[in-house]
Design a protein around this motif. Structure first.
Motif, PDB file in Angstrom:
ATOM      1  N   MET A   1       0.837  -1.166   0.000  1.00  0.00           N
ATOM      2  CA  MET A   1       0.000   0.000   0.000  1.00  0.00           C
ATOM      3  C   MET A   1       0.895   1.247   0.000  1.00  0.00           C
ATOM      4  O   MET A   1       1.812   1.370   0.791  1.00  0.00           O
ATOM      5  N   THR A   2       0.646   2.193  -0.887  1.00  0.00           N
ATOM      6  CA  THR A   2       1.474   3.397  -0.976  1.00  0.00           C
ATOM      7  C   THR A   2       0.638   4.621  -0.658  1.00  0.00           C
ATOM      8  O   THR A   2      -0.563   4.681  -0.967  1.00  0.00           O
ATOM      9  N   ASP A   3       1.310   5.643  -0.052  1.00  0.00           N
ATOM     10  CA  ASP A   3       0.653   6.906   0.298  1.00  0.00           C
ATOM     11  C   ASP A   3       1.163   8.044  -0.570  1.00  0.00           C
ATOM     12  O   ASP A   3       1.218   9.181  -0.150  1.00  0.00           O
ATOM     13  N   VAL A   4       1.553   7.709  -1.805  1.00  0.00           N
ATOM     14  CA  VAL A   4       2.118   8.727  -2.683  1.00  0.00           C
ATOM     15  C   VAL A   4       1.103   9.830  -2.962  1.00  0.00           C
ATOM     16  O   VAL A   4       1.419  11.005  -2.936  1.00  0.00           O
ATOM     17  N   GLY A   5      -0.122   9.494  -3.208  1.00  0.00           N
ATOM     18  CA  GLY A   5      -1.166  10.486  -3.495  1.00  0.00           C
ATOM     19  C   GLY A   5      -1.399  11.400  -2.317  1.00  0.00           C
ATOM     20  O   GLY A   5      -1.492  12.609  -2.449  1.00  0.00           O
ATOM     21  N   PHE A   6      -1.464  10.851  -1.121  1.00  0.00           N
ATOM     22  CA  PHE A   6      -1.694  11.639   0.086  1.00  0.00           C
ATOM     23  C   PHE A   6      -0.511  12.569   0.357  1.00  0.00           C
ATOM     24  O   PHE A   6      -0.684  13.725   0.662  1.00  0.00           O
ATOM     25  N   SER A   7       0.712  12.054   0.193  1.00  0.00           N
ATOM     26  CA  SER A   7       1.919  12.830   0.464  1.00  0.00           C
ATOM     27  C   SER A   7       2.045  14.017  -0.489  1.00  0.00           C
ATOM     28  O   SER A   7       2.340  15.127  -0.069  1.00  0.00           O
ATOM     29  N   SER A   8       1.807  13.811  -1.762  1.00  0.00           N
ATOM     30  CA  SER A   8       1.918  14.914  -2.716  1.00  0.00           C
ATOM     31  C   SER A   8       0.794  15.921  -2.524  1.00  0.00           C
ATOM     32  O   SER A   8       1.004  17.115  -2.700  1.00  0.00           O
ATOM     33  N   THR A   9      -0.396  15.477  -2.145  1.00  0.00           N
ATOM     34  CA  THR A   9      -1.494  16.405  -1.891  1.00  0.00           C
ATOM     35  C   THR A   9      -1.183  17.256  -0.671  1.00  0.00           C
ATOM     36  O   THR A   9      -1.408  18.472  -0.674  1.00  0.00           O
ATOM     37  N   ARG A  10      -0.678  16.627   0.366  1.00  0.00           N
ATOM     38  CA  ARG A  10      -0.321  17.351   1.584  1.00  0.00           C
ATOM     39  C   ARG A  10       0.754  18.391   1.290  1.00  0.00           C
ATOM     40  O   ARG A  10       0.674  19.540   1.749  1.00  0.00           O
ATOM     41  N   ARG A  11       1.760  18.015   0.526  1.00  0.00           N
ATOM     42  CA  ARG A  11       2.839  18.930   0.169  1.00  0.00           C
ATOM     43  C   ARG A  11       2.288  20.115  -0.628  1.00  0.00           C
ATOM     44  O   ARG A  11       2.658  21.266  -0.396  1.00  0.00           O
ATOM     45  N   LEU A  12       1.382  19.855  -1.557  1.00  0.00           N
ATOM     46  CA  LEU A  12       0.776  20.907  -2.373  1.00  0.00           C
ATOM     47  C   LEU A  12      -0.035  21.876  -1.504  1.00  0.00           C
ATOM     48  O   LEU A  12       0.043  23.094  -1.683  1.00  0.00           O
ATOM     49  N   ILE A  13      -0.774  21.350  -0.553  1.00  0.00           N
ATOM     50  CA  ILE A  13      -1.571  22.196   0.349  1.00  0.00           C
ATOM     51  C   ILE A  13      -0.657  23.068   1.202  1.00  0.00           C
ATOM     52  O   ILE A  13      -0.890  24.265   1.362  1.00  0.00           O
TER      53      ILE A  13
END
Length: 161
Positions: A1-13
């Motif tokens: 399971m990867t959290d790549v989507g969550f990590s990049s969204t958090r960084r963008l916010i």
């Protein structure tokens, strides 16, 4: 399971929030006086004047009167004319500027400071002196000029070598 989507969204916010915060700082009222002071006209003629009377006239357009409310701290003897510590304090109200002059320097006006409203009128500086001379401090307060002076003996020259 990867959290790549969550990590990049958090960084963008976080990047967006940081950019908005920095843009918002430009609208704060306490930053405006500092920016306005940076646009003040440089007093060319005052810094070119050879005598202290001419420098005061060019800087302020009037003469100063001696006052015991202007306290200057300067050494009796400066061992090195290249770094002479001078400070000034005053109990006068509504101080708008403080200037340092040395009568025997090639250029009399050494420094001039604009004092923002609400600031304690205390200024300290290390000035350069060519030889033994009178040091004059001019304080502008309430539209009038007040001064204090003291002779400082220089043992090793500053401006002259």
């Amino acid at each position: 399971m990867t959290d790549v989507g969550f990590s990049s969204t958090r960084r963008l916010i976080l990047q967006g929030a940081g950019a908005v915060a920095l843009l918002g700082l430009g609208n704060l009222p306490f930053l405006t006086p500092a920016l306005a002071a940076a646009n003040d006209k440089y007093p060319d003629e005052a810094f070119k004047a050879k005598s202290e009377a001419d420098a005061i006239k060019a800087l302020y357009g009037k003469t100063a009167e001696p006052s015991d409310k202007v306290k200057m701290d300067a050494p009796e003897i400066a061992e090195n004319g290249a770094v002479v510590p001078i400070s000034v304090t005053t109990t006068l109200a509504d101080v708008t500027s403080i200037s340092f002059l040395v009568s025997e320097n090639p250029v009399a006006l050494v420094a001039s400071y604009k004092i923002p409203a609400g600031t304690l009128p205390n200024v300290a500086n290390r000035i350069k002196m060519a030889k033994t001379s009178n040091v004059i401090v001019v304080v502008e307060a309430g539209g009038k000029l007040y001064s204090a002076n003291k002779e400082v003996k220089v043992t090793v020259g500053g401006c002259g070598g």
